[in-house]
Write a protein that holds these residues in place. Structure first.
Motif, PDB file in Angstrom:
ATOM      1  N   GLU A   1       0.853  -1.178   0.000  1.00 29.63           N
ATOM      2  CA  GLU A   1       0.000   0.000   0.000  1.00 29.63           C
ATOM      3  C   GLU A   1       0.890   1.230   0.000  1.00 29.63           C
ATOM      4  O   GLU A   1       1.850   1.303   0.779  1.00 29.63           O
ATOM      5  CB  GLU A   1      -0.881  -0.016   1.251  1.00 29.63           C
ATOM      6  CG  GLU A   1      -1.787   1.176   1.386  1.00 29.63           C
ATOM      7  CD  GLU A   1      -2.628   1.091   2.645  1.00 29.63           C
ATOM      8  OE1 GLU A   1      -3.858   1.084   2.511  1.00 29.63           O
ATOM      9  OE2 GLU A   1      -2.051   1.019   3.754  1.00 29.63           O
TER      10      GLU A   1
ATOM     11  N   ASP B   1       1.476   7.438   0.399  1.00 27.09           N
ATOM     12  CA  ASP B   1       0.983   8.771   0.073  1.00 27.09           C
ATOM     13  C   ASP B   1      -0.508   8.874   0.407  1.00 27.09           C
ATOM     14  O   ASP B   1      -1.104   7.955   0.957  1.00 27.09           O
ATOM     15  CB  ASP B   1       1.242   9.099  -1.403  1.00 27.09           C
ATOM     16  CG  ASP B   1       0.622   8.084  -2.346  1.00 27.09           C
ATOM     17  OD1 ASP B   1      -0.065   7.164  -1.865  1.00 27.09           O
ATOM     18  OD2 ASP B   1       0.822   8.210  -3.557  1.00 27.09           O
ATOM     19  N   ALA B   2      -1.127   9.981   0.074  1.00 22.82           N
ATOM     20  CA  ALA B   2      -2.524  10.227   0.427  1.00 22.82           C
ATOM     21  C   ALA B   2      -3.490   9.298  -0.312  1.00 22.82           C
ATOM     22  O   ALA B   2      -4.598   9.034   0.160  1.00 22.82           O
ATOM     23  CB  ALA B   2      -2.880  11.682   0.134  1.00 22.82           C
ATOM     24  N   GLN B   3      -3.092   8.775  -1.470  1.00 21.14           N
ATOM     25  CA  GLN B   3      -3.996   7.939  -2.263  1.00 21.14           C
ATOM     26  C   GLN B   3      -4.177   6.543  -1.691  1.00 21.14           C
ATOM     27  O   GLN B   3      -5.179   5.891  -1.959  1.00 21.14           O
ATOM     28  CB  GLN B   3      -3.482   7.824  -3.697  1.00 21.14           C
ATOM     29  CG  GLN B   3      -3.490   9.140  -4.424  1.00 21.14           C
ATOM     30  CD  GLN B   3      -2.865   9.017  -5.798  1.00 21.14           C
ATOM     31  OE1 GLN B   3      -2.160   8.057  -6.084  1.00 21.14           O
ATOM     32  NE2 GLN B   3      -3.129   9.991  -6.647  1.00 21.14           N
ATOM     33  N   LYS B   4      -3.211   6.035  -0.925  1.00 24.05           N
ATOM     34  CA  LYS B   4      -3.267   4.696  -0.336  1.00 24.05           C
ATOM     35  C   LYS B   4      -3.531   3.619  -1.389  1.00 24.05           C
ATOM     36  O   LYS B   4      -4.281   2.684  -1.167  1.00 24.05           O
ATOM     37  CB  LYS B   4      -4.328   4.612   0.766  1.00 24.05           C
ATOM     38  CG  LYS B   4      -4.104   5.549   1.906  1.00 24.05           C
ATOM     39  CD  LYS B   4      -2.945   5.096   2.740  1.00 24.05           C
ATOM     40  CE  LYS B   4      -2.790   6.000   3.955  1.00 24.05           C
ATOM     41  NZ  LYS B   4      -1.595   5.745   4.680  1.00 24.05           N
TER      42      LYS B   4
ATOM     43  N   ILE C   1       8.858  11.820   3.002  1.00 26.91           N
ATOM     44  CA  ILE C   1       7.644  11.000   3.015  1.00 26.91           C
ATOM     45  C   ILE C   1       7.386  10.480   4.423  1.00 26.91           C
ATOM     46  O   ILE C   1       6.259  10.502   4.915  1.00 26.91           O
ATOM     47  CB  ILE C   1       7.771   9.820   2.029  1.00 26.91           C
ATOM     48  CG1 ILE C   1       7.769  10.324   0.583  1.00 26.91           C
ATOM     49  CG2 ILE C   1       6.641   8.816   2.231  1.00 26.91           C
ATOM     50  CD1 ILE C   1       8.139   9.270  -0.444  1.00 26.91           C
TER      51      ILE C   1
ATOM     52  N   ASP D   1       6.315  12.653   8.623  1.00 25.49           N
ATOM     53  CA  ASP D   1       5.005  12.988   9.177  1.00 25.49           C
ATOM     54  C   ASP D   1       4.169  11.765   9.522  1.00 25.49           C
ATOM     55  O   ASP D   1       3.043  11.910   9.998  1.00 25.49           O
ATOM     56  CB  ASP D   1       4.230  13.870   8.187  1.00 25.49           C
ATOM     57  CG  ASP D   1       4.951  15.195   7.933  1.00 25.49           C
ATOM     58  OD1 ASP D   1       5.557  15.723   8.886  1.00 25.49           O
ATOM     59  OD2 ASP D   1       4.900  15.676   6.794  1.00 25.49           O
ATOM     60  N   LEU D   2       4.695  10.578   9.292  1.00 27.67           N
ATOM     61  CA  LEU D   2       3.943   9.350   9.549  1.00 27.67           C
ATOM     62  C   LEU D   2       4.179   8.852  10.972  1.00 27.67           C
ATOM     63  O   LEU D   2       5.233   9.088  11.555  1.00 27.67           O
ATOM     64  CB  LEU D   2       4.364   8.264   8.552  1.00 27.67           C
ATOM     65  CG  LEU D   2       4.077   8.552   7.088  1.00 27.67           C
ATOM     66  CD1 LEU D   2       4.633   7.443   6.215  1.00 27.67           C
ATOM     67  CD2 LEU D   2       2.588   8.704   6.851  1.00 27.67           C
TER      68      LEU D   2
END
Length: 138
Positions: free
Chosen positions: A29, A32-35, A117, A120-121
């Motif tokens: 997966e 990014d925002a799209q998952k 990337i 922020d996770l």
């Protein structure tokens, strides 16, 4: 920092999290925002686990996790599109002892992109799971 299960896939930009496995390969997966979810066939693509990646060093190889830790502690991460001299100067601080003949500007740009990337996770703040010791099994 817990990078277990975070991979880079050859030929695909960005980073991915391994969420499963089937007969033909791994289900991943995008981070990014799209998952976006993909099945990666191991016969056509290579997966590189971020926790296993090292950078060439003069004496010994440097772990990517350690470099990310120094990047996190410091401030002013340069833009990945900065010129090679600026990137090299930055890497002398965050990866002291890296082999300047073997570590190219493209490698430094990739590491900076990966850092941007991941920073922020939640995995960036998690502790890495401890490796089970062989002594406790006897």
């Amino acid at each position: 920092m817990n990078l277990r299960g975070i991979v880079s896939v050859s030929g695909k930009p960005g980073l991915y999290k391994v969420i499963g496995q089937n007969k033909s390969g791994f289900v991943i997966e995008g981070l990014d925002a799209q998952k976006l979810k993909l099945v990666v066939n191991l016969s056509t693509s290579k997966l590189a686990s971020l926790e296993d990646i090292t950078v060439f060093g003069e004496d010994e190889d440097l772990k990517l996790v350690d470099i990310f830790g120094r990047m996190k502690e410091g401030a002013n991460v340069p833009d990945a599109k900065a010129d090679g001299k600026a990137l090299r100067a930055y890497f002398r601080d965050v990866a002291p002892g890296h082999d300047e003949d073997k570590v190219y500007a493209s490698d430094m740009k990739k590491i900076i992109n990966w850092y941007n990337i991941l920073k922020d996770l939640p995995v960036f703040e998690e502790e890495a799971p401890a490796v089970a010791s062989e002594e406790g099994k006897e």
